[in-house]
Motif scaffolding. Structure first.
Motif, PDB file in Angstrom:
ATOM      1  N   LEU A  10     -30.100 -72.933 -13.822  1.00 23.52           N
ATOM      2  CA  LEU A  10     -28.800 -73.173 -14.457  1.00 23.52           C
ATOM      3  C   LEU A  10     -28.572 -72.207 -15.620  1.00 23.52           C
ATOM      4  O   LEU A  10     -27.465 -71.700 -15.822  1.00 23.52           O
ATOM      5  CB  LEU A  10     -28.756 -74.622 -14.972  1.00 23.52           C
ATOM      6  CG  LEU A  10     -27.556 -74.993 -15.848  1.00 23.52           C
ATOM      7  CD1 LEU A  10     -26.313 -75.194 -14.981  1.00 23.52           C
ATOM      8  CD2 LEU A  10     -27.821 -76.248 -16.664  1.00 23.52           C
ATOM      9  N   CYS A  13     -26.659 -69.109 -14.812  1.00 30.52           N
ATOM     10  CA  CYS A  13     -25.459 -69.182 -13.975  1.00 30.52           C
ATOM     11  C   CYS A  13     -24.305 -68.420 -14.642  1.00 30.52           C
ATOM     12  O   CYS A  13     -24.039 -68.592 -15.825  1.00 30.52           O
ATOM     13  CB  CYS A  13     -25.060 -70.639 -13.744  1.00 30.52           C
ATOM     14  SG  CYS A  13     -23.618 -70.778 -12.668  1.00 30.52           S
ATOM     15  N   ALA A  15     -21.188 -68.145 -12.794  1.00 34.66           N
ATOM     16  CA  ALA A  15     -20.177 -68.310 -11.740  1.00 34.66           C
ATOM     17  C   ALA A  15     -18.738 -68.328 -12.250  1.00 34.66           C
ATOM     18  O   ALA A  15     -17.820 -68.042 -11.486  1.00 34.66           O
ATOM     19  CB  ALA A  15     -20.465 -69.586 -10.944  1.00 34.66           C
ATOM     20  N   CYS A  16     -18.507 -68.689 -13.517  1.00 32.89           N
ATOM     21  CA  CYS A  16     -17.132 -68.842 -14.005  1.00 32.89           C
ATOM     22  C   CYS A  16     -16.815 -67.770 -15.051  1.00 32.89           C
ATOM     23  O   CYS A  16     -17.219 -67.905 -16.213  1.00 32.89           O
ATOM     24  CB  CYS A  16     -16.946 -70.219 -14.638  1.00 32.89           C
ATOM     25  SG  CYS A  16     -17.404 -71.573 -13.552  1.00 32.89           S
ATOM     26  N   LEU A  19     -15.335 -68.936 -18.507  1.00 34.68           N
ATOM     27  CA  LEU A  19     -16.254 -69.701 -19.358  1.00 34.68           C
ATOM     28  C   LEU A  19     -17.394 -68.824 -19.857  1.00 34.68           C
ATOM     29  O   LEU A  19     -17.885 -68.995 -20.970  1.00 34.68           O
ATOM     30  CB  LEU A  19     -16.802 -70.909 -18.592  1.00 34.68           C
ATOM     31  CG  LEU A  19     -15.747 -71.879 -18.071  1.00 34.68           C
ATOM     32  CD1 LEU A  19     -16.390 -73.153 -17.552  1.00 34.68           C
ATOM     33  CD2 LEU A  19     -14.731 -72.214 -19.154  1.00 34.68           C
ATOM     34  N   ARG A  23     -18.025 -68.731 -23.769  1.00 37.63           N
ATOM     35  CA  ARG A  23     -19.270 -69.237 -24.370  1.00 37.63           C
ATOM     36  C   ARG A  23     -19.950 -68.139 -25.178  1.00 37.63           C
ATOM     37  O   ARG A  23     -20.545 -68.389 -26.218  1.00 37.63           O
ATOM     38  CB  ARG A  23     -20.204 -69.827 -23.301  1.00 37.63           C
ATOM     39  CG  ARG A  23     -20.894 -68.817 -22.424  1.00 37.63           C
ATOM     40  CD  ARG A  23     -21.602 -69.434 -21.212  1.00 37.63           C
ATOM     41  NE  ARG A  23     -22.542 -68.468 -20.671  1.00 37.63           N
ATOM     42  CZ  ARG A  23     -22.953 -68.423 -19.418  1.00 37.63           C
ATOM     43  NH1 ARG A  23     -22.548 -69.325 -18.552  1.00 37.63           N
ATOM     44  NH2 ARG A  23     -23.811 -67.513 -19.016  1.00 37.63           N
ATOM     45  N   PRO A  44     -25.163 -71.944 -20.415  1.00 39.05           N
ATOM     46  CA  PRO A  44     -24.883 -73.274 -19.861  1.00 39.05           C
ATOM     47  C   PRO A  44     -25.753 -74.333 -20.553  1.00 39.05           C
ATOM     48  O   PRO A  44     -26.923 -74.066 -20.862  1.00 39.05           O
ATOM     49  CB  PRO A  44     -25.276 -73.131 -18.387  1.00 39.05           C
ATOM     50  CG  PRO A  44     -25.134 -71.664 -18.099  1.00 39.05           C
ATOM     51  CD  PRO A  44     -25.536 -70.972 -19.366  1.00 39.05           C
ATOM     52  N   VAL A 116     -19.228 -80.190 -16.293  1.00 35.99           N
ATOM     53  CA  VAL A 116     -19.117 -78.729 -16.422  1.00 35.99           C
ATOM     54  C   VAL A 116     -20.127 -78.323 -17.493  1.00 35.99           C
ATOM     55  O   VAL A 116     -20.180 -78.943 -18.552  1.00 35.99           O
ATOM     56  CB  VAL A 116     -17.674 -78.329 -16.831  1.00 35.99           C
ATOM     57  CG1 VAL A 116     -17.574 -76.853 -17.170  1.00 35.99           C
ATOM     58  CG2 VAL A 116     -16.697 -78.687 -15.717  1.00 35.99           C
ATOM     59  N   ARG A 117     -20.923 -77.315 -17.223  1.00 38.72           N
ATOM     60  CA  ARG A 117     -22.068 -77.040 -18.114  1.00 38.72           C
ATOM     61  C   ARG A 117     -21.811 -75.958 -19.162  1.00 38.72           C
ATOM     62  O   ARG A 117     -22.658 -75.708 -20.013  1.00 38.72           O
ATOM     63  CB  ARG A 117     -23.302 -76.643 -17.293  1.00 38.72           C
ATOM     64  CG  ARG A 117     -23.664 -77.614 -16.190  1.00 38.72           C
ATOM     65  CD  ARG A 117     -24.067 -78.977 -16.747  1.00 38.72           C
ATOM     66  NE  ARG A 117     -24.186 -79.941 -15.664  1.00 38.72           N
ATOM     67  CZ  ARG A 117     -25.335 -80.350 -15.141  1.00 38.72           C
ATOM     68  NH1 ARG A 117     -26.466 -79.895 -15.615  1.00 38.72           N
ATOM     69  NH2 ARG A 117     -25.347 -81.225 -14.163  1.00 38.72           N
ATOM     70  N   CYS A 118     -20.661 -75.280 -19.064  1.00 32.64           N
ATOM     71  CA  CYS A 118     -20.353 -74.274 -20.088  1.00 32.64           C
ATOM     72  C   CYS A 118     -19.130 -74.723 -20.878  1.00 32.64           C
ATOM     73  O   CYS A 118     -18.219 -75.342 -20.329  1.00 32.64           O
ATOM     74  CB  CYS A 118     -20.054 -72.919 -19.439  1.00 32.64           C
ATOM     75  SG  CYS A 118     -21.495 -72.227 -18.627  1.00 32.64           S
ATOM     76  N   ALA A 132     -16.656 -75.338  -9.227  1.00 30.98           N
ATOM     77  CA  ALA A 132     -17.781 -74.379  -9.215  1.00 30.98           C
ATOM     78  C   ALA A 132     -19.039 -75.002  -9.791  1.00 30.98           C
ATOM     79  O   ALA A 132     -20.162 -74.674  -9.392  1.00 30.98           O
ATOM     80  CB  ALA A 132     -17.398 -73.134 -10.027  1.00 30.98           C
ATOM     81  N   CYS A 133     -18.880 -75.918 -10.759  1.00 26.98           N
ATOM     82  CA  CYS A 133     -20.046 -76.477 -11.435  1.00 26.98           C
ATOM     83  C   CYS A 133     -20.604 -77.718 -10.734  1.00 26.98           C
ATOM     84  O   CYS A 133     -21.707 -78.148 -11.030  1.00 26.98           O
ATOM     85  CB  CYS A 133     -19.715 -76.801 -12.887  1.00 26.98           C
ATOM     86  SG  CYS A 133     -21.134 -76.587 -13.980  1.00 26.98           S
ATOM     87  N   TRP A 136     -24.283 -78.150  -9.450  1.00 29.61           N
ATOM     88  CA  TRP A 136     -25.353 -78.421 -10.418  1.00 29.61           C
ATOM     89  C   TRP A 136     -25.517 -79.923 -10.618  1.00 29.61           C
ATOM     90  O   TRP A 136     -26.634 -80.435 -10.707  1.00 29.61           O
ATOM     91  CB  TRP A 136     -25.069 -77.736 -11.760  1.00 29.61           C
ATOM     92  CG  TRP A 136     -25.125 -76.247 -11.688  1.00 29.61           C
ATOM     93  CD1 TRP A 136     -24.091 -75.373 -11.828  1.00 29.61           C
ATOM     94  CD2 TRP A 136     -26.281 -75.436 -11.431  1.00 29.61           C
ATOM     95  NE1 TRP A 136     -24.534 -74.084 -11.689  1.00 29.61           N
ATOM     96  CE2 TRP A 136     -25.872 -74.099 -11.447  1.00 29.61           C
ATOM     97  CE3 TRP A 136     -27.628 -75.728 -11.187  1.00 29.61           C
ATOM     98  CZ2 TRP A 136     -26.753 -73.037 -11.220  1.00 29.61           C
ATOM     99  CZ3 TRP A 136     -28.512 -74.686 -10.966  1.00 29.61           C
ATOM    100  CH2 TRP A 136     -28.071 -73.356 -10.980  1.00 29.61           C
TER     101      TRP A 136
HETATM  102 FE1  SF4 Z   1     -22.108 -71.878 -13.914  1.00 30.46          FE
HETATM  103 FE2  SF4 Z   1     -21.157 -74.319 -14.384  1.00 30.46          FE
HETATM  104 FE3  SF4 Z   1     -21.193 -72.513 -16.324  1.00 30.46          FE
HETATM  105 FE4  SF4 Z   1     -19.486 -72.254 -14.287  1.00 30.46          FE
HETATM  106  S1  SF4 Z   1     -19.487 -73.915 -15.822  1.00 30.46           S
HETATM  107  S2  SF4 Z   1     -20.761 -70.632 -15.192  1.00 30.46           S
HETATM  108  S3  SF4 Z   1     -20.723 -73.057 -12.579  1.00 30.46           S
HETATM  109  S4  SF4 Z   1     -22.977 -73.400 -15.311  1.00 30.46           S
END
Ligand code: SF4
Length: 230
Positions: A10, A13, A15-16, A19, A23, A44, A116-118, A132-133, A136
């Motif tokens: 994680l 990651c 992917a977004c 974000l 971040r 994340p 959502v991790r970010c 997208a999240c 996880w």
């Molecule tokens: Fe990855 Fe989730 Fe962060 Fe998107 S919100 S970049 S899927 S960890």
């Protein structure tokens, strides 16, 4: 994977794109003056708590100057202050406050994750980012499944994410889609037929706690009820 391996995956990651930018931007140029000298996590938000948890708490997303700074869920902002005090009263948390690494905070029987991790701008992830999240969260649910008794979703985004992740794992989810509400509750069934309670609570955001839409007593009641079997 186990919990540490999942955290390692994680943490890288990307992917977004929106974000990812946010971040890192907050971590470098957007720091609050009060935290100007602190290193920011800027990645994340990893799950926090007991790897053998029977309860998974699903929050919304890291706060830009909270988890995105400290690297620990619900740590460093006023939402967290409200939540940790309640988790301590309910016997899940060792301490009534959470400051960050090395403070002695620990959870027993609970692990905290998020939809959502970010950290999203204005605390509002887009639908695409939520989607997208979700994988996880699915992996966290899957890892917890053998011991899992309850999922506590804070807010409707956490509720929807938990339902969608459970469905993605092939768990039985009631139809029509159960509606979120404070103290709402439904029973999900894992792929091997074990019952898991999904319980809702209003989110611990200042918007809810300052207006008394969510009081400490309301949260206590939901947390204490989590120990009941399905
Ligand atoms: Fe990855 Fe989730 Fe962060 Fe998107 S919100 S970049 S899927 S960890």
């Amino acid at each position: 994977p186990d919990v540490p391996e999942l955290q390692a995956r994680l943490s890288v990651c990307r992917a977004c794109p929106r974000l990812l930018r946010w971040r890192e931007e907050v971590a470098v140029t957007g720091r609050r003056a009060a935290f100007a000298d602190e290193p920011y996590w800027g990645r994340p938000g990893p799950s926090f708590g007991d790897p053998d948890a029977e309860v998974l708490l699903v929050g919304l997303a890291p706060a830009a100057n909270g988890t995105n700074r400290t690297g620990r869920m619900f740590t460093g902002d006023s939402s967290g202050d409200f939540l940790w005090a309640a988790l301590h009263r309910a016997g899940f948390a060792a301490l009534a406050t959470s400051v960050g690494a090395g403070d002695g905070q620990a959870l027993t029987g609970m692990r905290i994750v998020a939809a959502v991790r970010c950290a999203p701008p204005a605390n509002k992830p887009t639908g695409a980012e939520r989607a997208a999240c979700e994988p996880w969260l699915r992996r966290d649910l899957e890892l917890a499944a053998p011991r899992l008794r309850a999922v506590l979703a804070l807010g409707s985004i956490g509720w929807d994410a938990a339902l969608s992740a459970a469905r993605g794992l092939g768990w039985e989810v009631p139809r029509p889609k159960p509606r979120f509400g404070h103290a709402a509750e439904v029973v999900l069934r894992t792929a091997d037929g074990r019952p898991v309670r999904l319980v809702g609570s209003y989110h611990v955001s200042p918007h809810n706690t300052y207006t008394k839409r969510l009081t400490p007593e309301m949260l206590d009641e939901v947390l204490l009820g989590l120990r009941r079997p399905a």
